[in-house]
Design an enzyme around this catalytic site. Structure first.
Site, PDB file in Angstrom:
ATOM      1  N   ASP A  31       0.840  -1.187   0.000  1.00  0.00           N
ATOM      2  CA  ASP A  31       0.000   0.000   0.000  1.00  0.00           C
ATOM      3  C   ASP A  31       0.880   1.243   0.000  1.00  0.00           C
ATOM      4  O   ASP A  31       1.885   1.288   0.712  1.00  0.00           O
ATOM      5  CB  ASP A  31      -0.912  -0.017   1.235  1.00  0.00           C
ATOM      6  CG  ASP A  31      -2.028   0.994   1.152  1.00  0.00           C
ATOM      7  OD1 ASP A  31      -1.738   2.203   1.033  1.00  0.00           O
ATOM      8  OD2 ASP A  31      -3.200   0.585   1.216  1.00  0.00           O
ATOM      9  N   ASN A  87     -13.191  -3.276   3.051  1.00  0.00           N
ATOM     10  CA  ASN A  87     -14.170  -2.202   3.154  1.00  0.00           C
ATOM     11  C   ASN A  87     -15.180  -2.389   2.031  1.00  0.00           C
ATOM     12  O   ASN A  87     -14.801  -2.574   0.879  1.00  0.00           O
ATOM     13  CB  ASN A  87     -13.488  -0.837   3.029  1.00  0.00           C
ATOM     14  CG  ASN A  87     -12.481  -0.608   4.140  1.00  0.00           C
ATOM     15  OD1 ASN A  87     -12.717  -0.961   5.277  1.00  0.00           O
ATOM     16  ND2 ASN A  87     -11.345  -0.022   3.794  1.00  0.00           N
ATOM     17  N   VAL A  96     -11.393   2.917  -3.369  1.00  0.00           N
ATOM     18  CA  VAL A  96     -11.233   2.426  -4.736  1.00  0.00           C
ATOM     19  C   VAL A  96     -12.286   1.341  -4.935  1.00  0.00           C
ATOM     20  O   VAL A  96     -12.284   0.342  -4.217  1.00  0.00           O
ATOM     21  CB  VAL A  96      -9.812   1.872  -4.990  1.00  0.00           C
ATOM     22  CG1 VAL A  96      -9.701   1.318  -6.407  1.00  0.00           C
ATOM     23  CG2 VAL A  96      -8.757   2.940  -4.737  1.00  0.00           C
ATOM     24  N   HIS A 100     -10.778  -5.339  -2.907  1.00  0.00           N
ATOM     25  CA  HIS A 100      -9.406  -5.584  -2.478  1.00  0.00           C
ATOM     26  C   HIS A 100      -9.396  -5.901  -0.987  1.00  0.00           C
ATOM     27  O   HIS A 100     -10.283  -5.490  -0.250  1.00  0.00           O
ATOM     28  CB  HIS A 100      -8.479  -4.408  -2.796  1.00  0.00           C
ATOM     29  CG  HIS A 100      -8.918  -3.094  -2.222  1.00  0.00           C
ATOM     30  ND1 HIS A 100      -9.991  -2.379  -2.728  1.00  0.00           N
ATOM     31  CD2 HIS A 100      -8.433  -2.367  -1.189  1.00  0.00           C
ATOM     32  CE1 HIS A 100     -10.128  -1.253  -2.031  1.00  0.00           C
ATOM     33  NE2 HIS A 100      -9.206  -1.235  -1.080  1.00  0.00           N
ATOM     34  N   ILE A 101      -8.390  -6.648  -0.595  1.00  0.00           N
ATOM     35  CA  ILE A 101      -8.247  -7.081   0.791  1.00  0.00           C
ATOM     36  C   ILE A 101      -6.989  -6.446   1.357  1.00  0.00           C
ATOM     37  O   ILE A 101      -5.902  -6.567   0.783  1.00  0.00           O
ATOM     38  CB  ILE A 101      -8.153  -8.619   0.886  1.00  0.00           C
ATOM     39  CG1 ILE A 101      -9.387  -9.274   0.270  1.00  0.00           C
ATOM     40  CG2 ILE A 101      -7.945  -9.062   2.337  1.00  0.00           C
ATOM     41  CD1 ILE A 101      -9.266 -10.784   0.080  1.00  0.00           C
ATOM     42  N   HIS A 102      -7.133  -5.778   2.491  1.00  0.00           N
ATOM     43  CA  HIS A 102      -5.986  -5.212   3.195  1.00  0.00           C
ATOM     44  C   HIS A 102      -5.414  -6.294   4.108  1.00  0.00           C
ATOM     45  O   HIS A 102      -6.156  -6.917   4.873  1.00  0.00           O
ATOM     46  CB  HIS A 102      -6.405  -4.024   4.070  1.00  0.00           C
ATOM     47  CG  HIS A 102      -6.964  -2.866   3.304  1.00  0.00           C
ATOM     48  ND1 HIS A 102      -6.209  -1.759   3.006  1.00  0.00           N
ATOM     49  CD2 HIS A 102      -8.191  -2.655   2.778  1.00  0.00           C
ATOM     50  CE1 HIS A 102      -6.956  -0.897   2.340  1.00  0.00           C
ATOM     51  NE2 HIS A 102      -8.171  -1.423   2.186  1.00  0.00           N
TER      52      HIS A 102
END
Length: 114
Positions: A31, A87, A96, A100-102
Site C-alpha cells: 500500500d 471495506n 477504490v 481488495h483485501i488489506h
C-alpha cells in the site's frame, strides 16, 4: 467503455506499484499509504466493485484470494499475527471501487477497530 480503476491501471502496468505477488487471478502490492508496518493490498484481477457484488460465480476466486493470504503471510513470516480488512462501500471506508483485501501486520491492533 467504463473508466479503469486505479487497480486496473496497476494490473495493466499503466501505473507502477511495488508488486510482492502475482498470478493469473490476483496481484498483491504494498500500500502506498500504509496504516501498519506491513500493509499489503490483495486485488483480484477480475474487476468486482465491492464484496457485496460477488455472486456464486466468484466463489473460486474468493477462495483463491483467502488461500493467497495464507501463502503471503507465511512468506513474510507474519502468518500468526496479521489482520485482514475488506471495506464494502463508501460509508465503510472503501475508496477504490475494485474489491481488495488489506493485509496488515507489524504492530498491535486494537478492538473495536473504529
Amino acid at each position: 467503455m467504463s473508466k479503469k480503476t486505479l487497480f486496473e491501471k496497476i494490473i495493466d502496468r499503466e501505473i507502477p506499484a511495488d508488486i510482492i505477488y502475482e498470478d493469473n487471478l490476483c496481484i498483491a502490492i504494498n500500500d502506498i499509504s500504509p496504516q501498519a508496518p506491513v500493509h499489503i493490498l490483495l486485488i483480484p484481477k477480475k474487476p468486482i466493485k465491492k464484496l457485496s457484488d460477488c455472486n456464486n460465480n466468484d466463489k473460486d476466486l474468493l477462495a483463491h484470494l483467502f488461500l493467497k493470504i495464507a501463502d503471503i503471510t507465511k512468506d513474510l513470516n507474519i502468518n500468526d499475527a496479521f489482520r485482514i480488512n475488506i471495506n464494502n462501500g463508501e460509508q465503510a471506508g472503501q475508496e477504490v471501487f475494485h474489491l481488495h483485501i488489506h493485509i496488515l501486520a507489524g504492530r498491535k491492533f486494537n478492538w473495536p477497530p473504529g
